[in-house]
Write a protein that holds these residues in place. Structure first.
Motif, short mmCIF file in Angstrom:
data_model
loop_
_atom_site.label_atom_id
_atom_site.label_comp_id
_atom_site.label_asym_id
_atom_site.label_seq_id
_atom_site.Cartn_x
_atom_site.Cartn_y
_atom_site.Cartn_z
N UNK A 24 49.05 -135.87 107.17
CA UNK A 24 50.02 -136.96 107.40
C UNK A 24 51.42 -136.51 106.99
N UNK A 25 51.54 -135.88 105.83
CA UNK A 25 52.85 -135.38 105.41
C UNK A 25 53.42 -134.36 106.40
N UNK A 26 52.57 -133.52 106.94
CA UNK A 26 53.01 -132.52 107.92
C UNK A 26 53.46 -133.17 109.22
N UNK A 27 52.73 -134.16 109.68
CA UNK A 27 53.12 -134.86 110.91
C UNK A 27 54.43 -135.61 110.70
N UNK A 28 54.58 -136.22 109.54
CA UNK A 28 55.85 -136.90 109.23
C UNK A 28 57.00 -135.91 109.23
N UNK A 29 56.74 -134.70 108.76
CA UNK A 29 57.76 -133.66 108.75
C UNK A 29 58.19 -133.35 110.19
N UNK A 30 57.23 -133.34 111.10
CA UNK A 30 57.52 -132.98 112.49
C UNK A 30 58.22 -134.09 113.28
N UNK A 31 58.10 -135.35 112.85
CA UNK A 31 58.67 -136.43 113.66
C UNK A 31 60.18 -136.59 113.49
N UNK A 32 60.75 -135.94 112.52
CA UNK A 32 62.20 -136.00 112.36
C UNK A 32 62.63 -137.10 111.41
N UNK A 33 63.95 -137.17 111.23
CA UNK A 33 64.53 -138.12 110.29
C UNK A 33 64.45 -139.56 110.77
N UNK A 34 64.68 -139.77 112.06
CA UNK A 34 64.67 -141.11 112.63
C UNK A 34 63.65 -141.16 113.75
N UNK A 35 62.44 -141.62 113.44
CA UNK A 35 61.39 -141.65 114.46
C UNK A 35 61.84 -142.41 115.71
N UNK A 36 61.42 -141.89 116.88
CA UNK A 36 61.79 -142.47 118.16
C UNK A 36 61.58 -143.98 118.18
N UNK A 37 60.35 -144.39 118.18
CA UNK A 37 60.00 -145.80 118.05
C UNK A 37 58.84 -145.88 117.07
N UNK A 38 58.79 -146.93 116.28
CA UNK A 38 57.69 -147.03 115.31
C UNK A 38 56.30 -147.06 115.96
N UNK A 39 56.16 -147.70 117.12
CA UNK A 39 54.85 -147.76 117.77
C UNK A 39 54.43 -146.37 118.22
N UNK A 40 55.35 -145.64 118.83
CA UNK A 40 55.04 -144.28 119.28
C UNK A 40 54.68 -143.41 118.07
N UNK A 41 55.42 -143.56 117.00
CA UNK A 41 55.12 -142.78 115.79
C UNK A 41 53.74 -143.13 115.26
N UNK A 42 53.38 -144.42 115.25
CA UNK A 42 52.06 -144.84 114.79
C UNK A 42 50.96 -144.22 115.64
#
Length: 163
Positions: A24-42
């Motif tokens: 989870x920490x690694x995936x969060x690292x890859x999504x960037x500082x401002x996730x595109x949309x919260x649903x897509x990130x989920x």
């Protein structure tokens, strides 16, 4: 056979929980500082952890079949899933945090932070447990928690350094 309770249950799930928290920490690292949309990130977060969890269970089954030359049974499928499923369980709350962000309950940045805190806390808790299990003393327990928590914290800080 009685189900594991308390610390025994946590101990049995430790491999998957540690693996899931780091994932989870690694995936969060890859999504960037401002996730595109919260649903897509989920969806990306949960889907990625699900894919790796299924791959882990599948790999265990295939490796076991190669090692033993035996057919894969339902009991072995259940055992592989039982061993792998704690990895997926770690993604549940972070996924809910991002869905909460999509519903306007928090910002996506706050969902990232809450997810990082959850994973770091989980790693630290398991580190304390390892220290206690090995030595049954407070100092090694705290050092174990500090070390394991520091691994998670390093990943969280690396995310901020990269982005």
């Amino acid at each position: 056979m009685t189900p594991e309770r308390g610390w025994g249950r946590l101990d049995k799930a430790a491999f998957g929980l540690i693996y899931g928290a780091i994932m989870v920490l690694s995936i969060l690292m890859a999504i960037g500082d401002h996730p595109e949309t919260p649903v897509r990130t989920a969806v990306v977060l949960f889907g990625s952890v699900l894919a790796v969890t299924l791959a882990k269970a599948f790999a265990e089954l295939m490796a076991h079949a190669l090692d033993t030359g035996a057919r894969i049974t339902r009991a072995e499928v259940r055992a592989a899933w039982r061993h792998s499923s704690p990895t997926l369980a770690v993604a549940n709350l972070p996924t809910l945090f991002f869905l909460g962000a999509a519903a306007g309950l928090m910002s996506a940045e706050r969902a990232v932070l809450a997810s990082q805190i959850l994973c770091i806390g989980l790693l630290a808790t398991l580190g304390v447990r390892v220290g206690w299990t090995i030595d049954r003393r407070l100092a090694p327990s705290l050092l174990g928690g500090l070390f394991a928590g520091a691994v998670g914290l390093a990943l969280a800080l690396l995310k901020h350094a990269i982005h």
